[in-house]
Design a protein around this motif. Sequence first.
Motif, short mmCIF file in Angstrom:
data_model
loop_
_atom_site.label_atom_id
_atom_site.label_comp_id
_atom_site.label_asym_id
_atom_site.label_seq_id
_atom_site.Cartn_x
_atom_site.Cartn_y
_atom_site.Cartn_z
N MET A 1 -51.16 5.27 -12.57
CA MET A 1 -50.66 6.46 -11.85
C MET A 1 -49.86 7.29 -12.84
N CYS B 1 -46.05 5.38 -12.72
CA CYS B 1 -45.50 4.33 -11.86
C CYS B 1 -45.39 3.09 -12.74
N ALA C 1 -45.19 -0.65 -3.03
CA ALA C 1 -44.12 0.15 -3.60
C ALA C 1 -44.60 0.81 -4.89
N HIS C 2 -44.07 1.99 -5.16
CA HIS C 2 -44.35 2.68 -6.42
C HIS C 2 -43.03 3.14 -7.03
N TYR D 1 -45.14 0.02 -11.91
CA TYR D 1 -45.93 -1.11 -11.39
C TYR D 1 -47.42 -0.88 -11.58
N HIS D 2 -47.82 0.38 -11.54
CA HIS D 2 -49.24 0.74 -11.65
C HIS D 2 -49.35 1.89 -12.65
CU LIG Z 1 -47.42 2.16 -8.21
#
Ligand SMILES: [Cu+2]
Lengths: 105, 182
Positions: A97, A91, A57-58, A93-94
Amino acid sequence: MCRLIILAAVALGMLASPASPAGTIRPILMKDIAFAPKQVTVHVGDTLEWANQDIVAHTATAKDKSWEVNVLPGKNGRVVMKAAGTFDYICRYHPNMTGEIIIEP
Amino acid sequence: MSKLPVTLLGACLCLAPYGAMAQQAAKLTDPQIAHIAYTAGQIDIQAAELALKQSKNKEVKAFANDMVRDHKAVNEKALALVKKLNVKPEDNDTSRQLTQQAGAKRKELSTLKGAAFDKAYAQNEVAFHQQVNSALQNTLIPNASNGELKDLLSTGLKIFQGHEQHAEHLVQSLPARTGAVH
Ligand SMILES: [Cu+2]
């Protein structure tokens, strides 16, 4: 008479011309842990649609927190751009990005 | 001469806290590489489960949930791939040492409470992801011979680089660890 019609057509044309009509949908990919394209220019009222082609997921989250969408793997998520400006986004979570949305009036 | 950089790299990695992953660099086979990557994922899931049990901090819990979700997703793909390629993941010295070290870390973390736990967990997440990422980058990906395994490890690397940054942000957002751990 002919002249009037031409004038009317020109006037209409000018009214319609400010680029894309409201409600245009602009696709952006979430692919290989990156946004593609990285930079997108749209107008107020346009919709951005992120399509997540990754296995995780993003989110697309404006750095100023004014908008966010969570997108599951294989799904799409939309946000209508309501205010003009330049928005850096990531993003959550990341955070490696990153992208940029430019919203013209 | 051409072998020197590799030797040096191996030596440097072995000195790192999670040096286990860098050992036997040249000898690793795909089934071993797959098992090391899978083990690293499981370790992070277990750490996250401990955090979900032990922490009361909303951000720490959210981070832990993110780790469980992502590492499960990557490991599911890894399992599907080894099944497809018909290889059997192989236990090896590196994966065994990883598991051992993680057990010790978990024991240490489980004695901590509240803010001290949160900070230690978050800091360990930074360190662990750094270590896994450098092992992926320098050892596991270059040594993988199957193209699909290489691709999955490369995707994993990008995801885990994201986790590393996310963990760094988490550490910064938590109050500074002030001396005594109660
Ligand atoms: Cu992500």
